[in-house]
Every structure is written in C-alpha cells, then in structure tokens.
Motif scaffolding. Structure first.
Motif, PDB file in Angstrom:
ATOM      1  N   LEU A  28       0.831  -1.206   0.000  1.00 37.20           N
ATOM      2  CA  LEU A  28       0.000   0.000   0.000  1.00 37.20           C
ATOM      3  C   LEU A  28       0.865   1.256   0.000  1.00 37.20           C
ATOM      4  CD1 LEU A  28      -3.045  -0.420   2.405  1.00 37.20           C
ATOM      5  CD2 LEU A  28      -3.094   0.197  -0.010  1.00 37.20           C
ATOM      6  N   ILE A  29       1.897   1.263   0.827  1.00 34.29           N
ATOM      7  CA  ILE A  29       2.816   2.397   0.837  1.00 34.29           C
ATOM      8  C   ILE A  29       3.404   2.602  -0.545  1.00 34.29           C
ATOM      9  CG2 ILE A  29       5.059   3.193   1.697  1.00 34.29           C
ATOM     10  CD1 ILE A  29       4.296   1.967   4.406  1.00 34.29           C
ATOM     11  N   ALA A  31       2.129   1.800  -3.438  1.00 36.84           N
ATOM     12  CA  ALA A  31       1.116   2.312  -4.365  1.00 36.84           C
ATOM     13  C   ALA A  31       0.925   3.818  -4.201  1.00 36.84           C
ATOM     14  CB  ALA A  31      -0.206   1.578  -4.141  1.00 36.84           C
ATOM     15  N   PHE A  32       0.825   4.284  -2.961  1.00 38.14           N
ATOM     16  CA  PHE A  32       0.599   5.714  -2.743  1.00 38.14           C
ATOM     17  C   PHE A  32       1.870   6.535  -2.955  1.00 38.14           C
ATOM     18  CE2 PHE A  32      -3.238   4.165  -0.601  1.00 38.14           C
ATOM     19  CZ  PHE A  32      -4.167   5.070  -1.108  1.00 38.14           C
ATOM     20  N   PHE A  33       3.007   5.995  -2.546  1.00 38.28           N
ATOM     21  CA  PHE A  33       4.275   6.701  -2.760  1.00 38.28           C
ATOM     22  C   PHE A  33       4.505   6.944  -4.249  1.00 38.28           C
ATOM     23  CE2 PHE A  33       8.771   6.805  -3.725  1.00 38.28           C
ATOM     24  CZ  PHE A  33       9.254   7.737  -2.827  1.00 38.28           C
ATOM     25  N   ASN A  34       4.236   5.922  -5.063  1.00 40.30           N
ATOM     26  CA  ASN A  34       4.476   6.032  -6.499  1.00 40.30           C
ATOM     27  C   ASN A  34       3.583   7.065  -7.182  1.00 40.30           C
ATOM     28  OD1 ASN A  34       6.483   4.093  -6.401  1.00 40.30           O
ATOM     29  ND2 ASN A  34       5.134   2.404  -6.935  1.00 40.30           N
ATOM     30  N   LYS A  35       2.526   7.488  -6.494  1.00 38.04           N
ATOM     31  CA  LYS A  35       1.648   8.528  -7.031  1.00 38.04           C
ATOM     32  C   LYS A  35       1.925   9.896  -6.407  1.00 38.04           C
ATOM     33  CE  LYS A  35      -0.550   5.902  -9.885  1.00 38.04           C
ATOM     34  NZ  LYS A  35      -0.427   6.106 -11.353  1.00 38.04           N
ATOM     35  N   GLY A  36       3.026   9.994  -5.667  1.00 37.74           N
ATOM     36  CA  GLY A  36       3.452  11.296  -5.176  1.00 37.74           C
ATOM     37  C   GLY A  36       3.069  11.636  -3.756  1.00 37.74           C
ATOM     38  N   PHE A  37       2.450  10.695  -3.029  1.00 36.80           N
ATOM     39  CA  PHE A  37       2.039  10.960  -1.654  1.00 36.80           C
ATOM     40  C   PHE A  37       3.205  10.790  -0.684  1.00 36.80           C
ATOM     41  CE2 PHE A  37      -2.036  10.135  -3.616  1.00 36.80           C
ATOM     42  CZ  PHE A  37      -2.907  10.991  -2.945  1.00 36.80           C
ATOM     43  N   LYS A  38       3.094  11.449   0.444  1.00 36.34           N
ATOM     44  CA  LYS A  38       3.998  11.227   1.557  1.00 36.34           C
ATOM     45  C   LYS A  38       3.379  10.170   2.455  1.00 36.34           C
ATOM     46  CE  LYS A  38       6.446  13.597   5.305  1.00 36.34           C
ATOM     47  NZ  LYS A  38       6.682  14.902   5.983  1.00 36.34           N
ATOM     48  N   ALA A  39       4.194   9.224   2.912  1.00 36.08           N
ATOM     49  CA  ALA A  39       3.673   8.111   3.711  1.00 36.08           C
ATOM     50  C   ALA A  39       4.410   8.015   5.036  1.00 36.08           C
ATOM     51  CB  ALA A  39       3.787   6.804   2.946  1.00 36.08           C
ATOM     52  N   LEU A  40       3.646   7.681   6.063  1.00 37.98           N
ATOM     53  CA  LEU A  40       4.193   7.460   7.398  1.00 37.98           C
ATOM     54  C   LEU A  40       3.779   6.060   7.834  1.00 37.98           C
ATOM     55  CD1 LEU A  40       5.715   8.832   9.746  1.00 37.98           C
ATOM     56  CD2 LEU A  40       3.513   9.705  10.558  1.00 37.98           C
ATOM     57  N   GLY A  41       4.755   5.193   8.073  1.00 39.50           N
ATOM     58  CA  GLY A  41       4.457   3.804   8.416  1.00 39.50           C
ATOM     59  C   GLY A  41       4.581   3.555   9.909  1.00 39.50           C
ATOM     60  N   PHE A  42       3.616   2.798  10.464  1.00 38.89           N
ATOM     61  CA  PHE A  42       3.612   2.485  11.896  1.00 38.89           C
ATOM     62  C   PHE A  42       3.681   0.973  12.105  1.00 38.89           C
ATOM     63  CE2 PHE A  42       1.419   6.485  11.398  1.00 38.89           C
ATOM     64  CZ  PHE A  42       1.893   7.269  12.442  1.00 38.89           C
ATOM     65  N   ASP A  43       4.513   0.548  13.059  1.00 39.61           N
ATOM     66  CA  ASP A  43       4.555  -0.861  13.408  1.00 39.61           C
ATOM     67  C   ASP A  43       5.082  -0.993  14.831  1.00 39.61           C
ATOM     68  OD1 ASP A  43       4.383  -3.558  11.443  1.00 39.61           O
ATOM     69  OD2 ASP A  43       5.391  -3.852  13.367  1.00 39.61           O
ATOM     70  N   VAL A  44       4.553  -1.982  15.542  1.00 37.20           N
ATOM     71  CA  VAL A  44       5.000  -2.201  16.925  1.00 37.20           C
ATOM     72  C   VAL A  44       6.310  -2.962  16.982  1.00 37.20           C
ATOM     73  CG1 VAL A  44       2.662  -2.129  17.878  1.00 37.20           C
ATOM     74  CG2 VAL A  44       3.605  -4.318  17.101  1.00 37.20           C
ATOM     75  N   ASP A  45       6.745  -3.518  15.848  1.00 32.31           N
ATOM     76  CA  ASP A  45       7.989  -4.284  15.809  1.00 32.31           C
ATOM     77  C   ASP A  45       9.146  -3.342  15.477  1.00 32.31           C
ATOM     78  OD1 ASP A  45      10.117  -5.949  15.331  1.00 32.31           O
ATOM     79  OD2 ASP A  45       9.030  -7.341  14.040  1.00 32.31           O
ATOM     80  N   PRO A  46      10.003  -3.034  16.450  1.00 29.63           N
ATOM     81  CA  PRO A  46      11.096  -2.087  16.180  1.00 29.63           C
ATOM     82  C   PRO A  46      12.076  -2.594  15.129  1.00 29.63           C
ATOM     83  CG  PRO A  46      11.361  -3.128  18.343  1.00 29.63           C
ATOM     84  CD  PRO A  46      10.002  -3.512  17.846  1.00 29.63           C
ATOM     85  N   ALA A  47      12.192  -3.911  14.977  1.00 29.74           N
ATOM     86  CA  ALA A  47      13.105  -4.451  13.960  1.00 29.74           C
ATOM     87  C   ALA A  47      12.631  -4.069  12.558  1.00 29.74           C
ATOM     88  CB  ALA A  47      13.197  -5.968  14.098  1.00 29.74           C
TER      89      ALA A  47
END
Length: 439
Positions: A28-29, A31-47
């Motif tokens: 998903l990131i 898909a949106f990045f490739n169309k020029g959007f800024k993305a912020l990803g969240f995950d509980v896994d620090p690795a």
C-alpha cells in the motif's frame, strides 16, 4: 472539513499513515508513494521500523532498492511511536486478524490499534480498516472506540472499510493494479475513501456500506476455500480409484464456460483462506444459524495434512520403512509458490506431525532460509538444507509441500530415493517416474 480533506487528497498533499508494515501495508505504501504521496508507516515491531528506515525490505516482492528510494525522497518514514498518528490525514489499518484457539475471531490487534488512534484522533482524519474481518466490525467494534475521543464519525472524522486484496508472488497483480472495494460509514466517508483510493488504485468499486465491503472479502475467500475443499475431497477419492486428479482438472478446464480450475494440495495456507470462512461460521452462530457447507469445507481442508502423512506412511511401508527414524526432507515452508510468506502454511502442520512420529526431519525453502517462529506451532530452530546430490541421496523421502519455481525437479528426482509430490510439481519430469508418488 470534508471539502478541505478531499482537496488535500486530490492535490496529493495529504499524509498517508499505514499501520502494520507487513505483506499488506508495504505494498500500500508503494502504491501511494508512487503517485506522489507522503507516507508514514507504523509498526510495533522495532526491527521492522529500523530495517525500513535503513532502506532495507524484509518482504520479497518489495525490494530494498524501492525502500531506499522511499527514504531518500524524504517522503517516507517508519516509526513505532503511535502518538505520531495525529500527523497523518489518512490512517490505513493493516494489522493481523487471526483466529483464537477456539477458532473465534481474534480482533485484539484491531482493537489495540483503534485504541491508539483514539488517543490522538483529531478532526478531519479519515480512518480506513483494511484487515480482513467479519461484517459489522467497523461499525460495532471500531466506531465506539473511536468515538470515546469525544469526536463523532461523519462530522468530526471519517470512517470506512476497504478489504485488502493481495496476491503475493503474482507479478501481474500489484496493490495498485487490483480493484478496490470501498464501503463507508456514511456518504461523506465513502466519498473521501473513494477519492483517496482513486489516486493510486486502478479501479475503485464503491458499495453501500462498510458491512457490504466486509462481507465481500469473506465471500471472495470462502468461495476459494469451498472450491479447494471440493478438489481436495475428489483427490482422496480419485487416489483410491487410481485416477490422476490433476489430469481430470486439466481436462475439465478446457470447457470455456461453467468451470474454474482449483487445485488440491497438502492443506490451506496464507492469512485469508484458512481463516475467513471461520469468521463467517462464528457470525452465523451469533445469529442462531449454522453454515454447514462452509464448516464441512473447513474440515476437508484441515484434514489434508493428515492425509499426506497417511500416504507417506503407506509409500514408506512399501519400501520397508516406517516414518519413525526415516530421513524426511520437506521442500517448501511458504504457504504458496515463489513467496516468502509462511503464514498459516500447512507445511508447519506436516513438520509437527512428522516430528511427533519420530521422523528425522529437515527442510529446504529458497525463500525462507530460517524457520520462523509461528504463533500456533512449536518447532525447533532449523535452517534450510542445501540441495545437493549428497543431501538428496541421504533422504528416505523428499516431500514436496510447496512447488517453488526455483526447484529443479529433474535434479531432485534424479538424486532422491523417493519423492512424495503433493503439488503435481513433477508432472514434466521425464525419467525415473517409479520414484515419484502423489499425495
């Protein structure tokens, strides 16, 4: 606020927050990045967070160069800090929705994520659940949690459901190239969600409610589960009769109408098909109904690993060997060919049962070099065994559980003493057919 957010989305100035950076979230990131959007990803896994911020991918079909490009552009960052969810204009929830030990839906990840969003929820945000779930989840589970913030859905924030549709390992279908079904809590939420996905996805299919979109996903995967169960059951019958089920299917699919080919295997895997039908049976029980057809399909598919083990015992017995003490090499722990995704793979059930019966077990998978820790399986630490003439000759049986394209099946059959093929992977092997058994 509605008009302002819509314009921001259309101008590609909105920040897209993706919660859950796995096999659904990362595409998903992309898909949106490739169309020029800024993305912020969240995950509980620090690795995972550290890997992505270092420009490294841990998913085969999202390569590290792509992640490096995200980072170098300045339009992507991964974080484990849930308080930063307020920075996003849109939050897409892509967290796991497994089953409990009693095969009831386990929405703990959805609920925990929604609680985190509620703590920072601000006016004008659009929240979309993508995780596979049962109808009414968005409205009955998420909505009350979000409105504990004091904000009202449809007025202060917007809420929708759009089921993820991923086909890992299939280069013809990327996240951007698969039509998106979207249901909104209200018409305004639907309009915003449709506008959002229209910026990055090839086609958007709006439906009348979140419940219709949720039920759509369940239907898609139950359809597959039921039809796979049908061919799995026919396989056990045709094996008994000495009929090759694969040849039967190939003959049937020449009919240009009224038939779609599904194929048998050692069981069901992946994050959807083995799980979604049980969501529906659970929901039916709550409504005082039974879904016997779906439950029967689940039983058939769940029995397939046991059937494979039974066939293995029979074939080893023909060669004067028991399972106990026999050297068994299992090929493929990913749930389908050419992917690195092991979720719900029937290979883990096969491995547990082989170990329980005393087999001397090893495995090979070019996409899974180390056996991962799995939520519902207790297996020893193992690493993929290199396939050499010597390592193959040492085995009493090579069991093909996943038919990766990387395997040289002529080579495998040539050097193995015995091959048990659950995927029809050896169909084009011309020589030494007497070594090959089907299950």
């Amino acid at each position: 606020m509605h008009a302002e957010l819509k314009q921001k989305i259309e101008d590609k100035k909105s920040i897209i927050g993706v919660i859950g950076l796995g096999y659904v979230g990362l595409p998903l990131i992309s898909a949106f990045f490739n169309k020029g959007f800024k993305a912020l990803g969240f995950d509980v896994d620090p690795a995972k967070v550290d890997a992505l911020n270092a420009g490294k991918s841990y998913i085969k079909h999202i390569n590290s160069k792509e992640v490096t490009d995200w980072r170098e552009s300045g339009r992507f960052e991964a974080t484990a800090d849930a308080s930063r969810m307020a920075e996003a204009d849109v939050l897409l929830i892509c967290v796991p929705t497994p089953l409990s030990d009693s095969r009831d839906p386990d929405l703990a990840y959805v609920e925990q994520t929604t609680e985190s969003i509620a703590k920072t929820l601000r006016k004008g945000q659009l929240i979309i659940l993508e995780s596979t779930t049962y109808p009414t989840t968005t409205r009955d589970v998420m909505l009350p949690i979000l409105e504990k913030s004091g904000l009202k859905a449809g007025d202060d924030f917007y809420l929708a459901y759009s089921p993820e549709r991923e086909d890992p390992g299939n280069p013809d279908f990327t996240a951007a190239g698969i039509p998106k079904v979207v249901g909104g809590y209200d018409p305004t939420s639907l309009d915003l969600a449709t506008t959002l996905y229209s910026q990055a996805i090839v086609k958007v299919v709006p439906v009348s409610s979140c419940e219709v979109a949720e039920a759509c996903k369940i239907l898609e995967n139950t359809y597959r589960a039921v039809n796979i169960a049908l061919v799995n059951e026919l396989k056990t019958l045709f094996d008994r009769m000495g009929i090759d089920v694969w040849e039967v299917i190939n003959a049937a699919k020449t009919k240009p109408f009224g038939f779609q080919a599904f194929y048998p295997g050692p069981g069901l895997g992946g994050h959807c098909i083995p799980i979604d039908p049980f969501y529906l049976t659970w929901l039916a029980r709550k409504q005082g109904l039974t879904t016997r057809f779906i439950e029967l399909a689940g039983e058939v598919n769940s029995r397939m690993p046991e059937y494979v083990i039974t066939r293995l015992a029979e074939f080893l017995n023909e060669n004067g060997k028991p399972i106990k003490g026999s050297k068994i090499l299992l090929l493929g722990v990913a749930y389908k060919k050419d992917v690195d995704d092991p979720r719900e793979s029937p290979s883990f059930v096969l491995m547990e049962e082989l170990l329980r019966r005393g087999a001397d077990l090893s495995y090979n998978d070019p996409h899974v070099p180390k056996l991962p820790k799995m939520r519902h399986h207790d297996l020893p630490a193992m690493e993929s065994l290199e396939l050499t003439p010597e390592s193959l000759q040492e085995q009493d049986c090579v069991l093909i559980a996943t038919d990766h394209s990387a395997y040289d099946y002529e080579f495998i059959v040539k050097h193995a003493r015995m091959v048990l093929d659950t995927r029809n992977a050896t169909v084009n092997v011309a020589s030494e057919r007497e070594k090959i058994y089907k299950a």
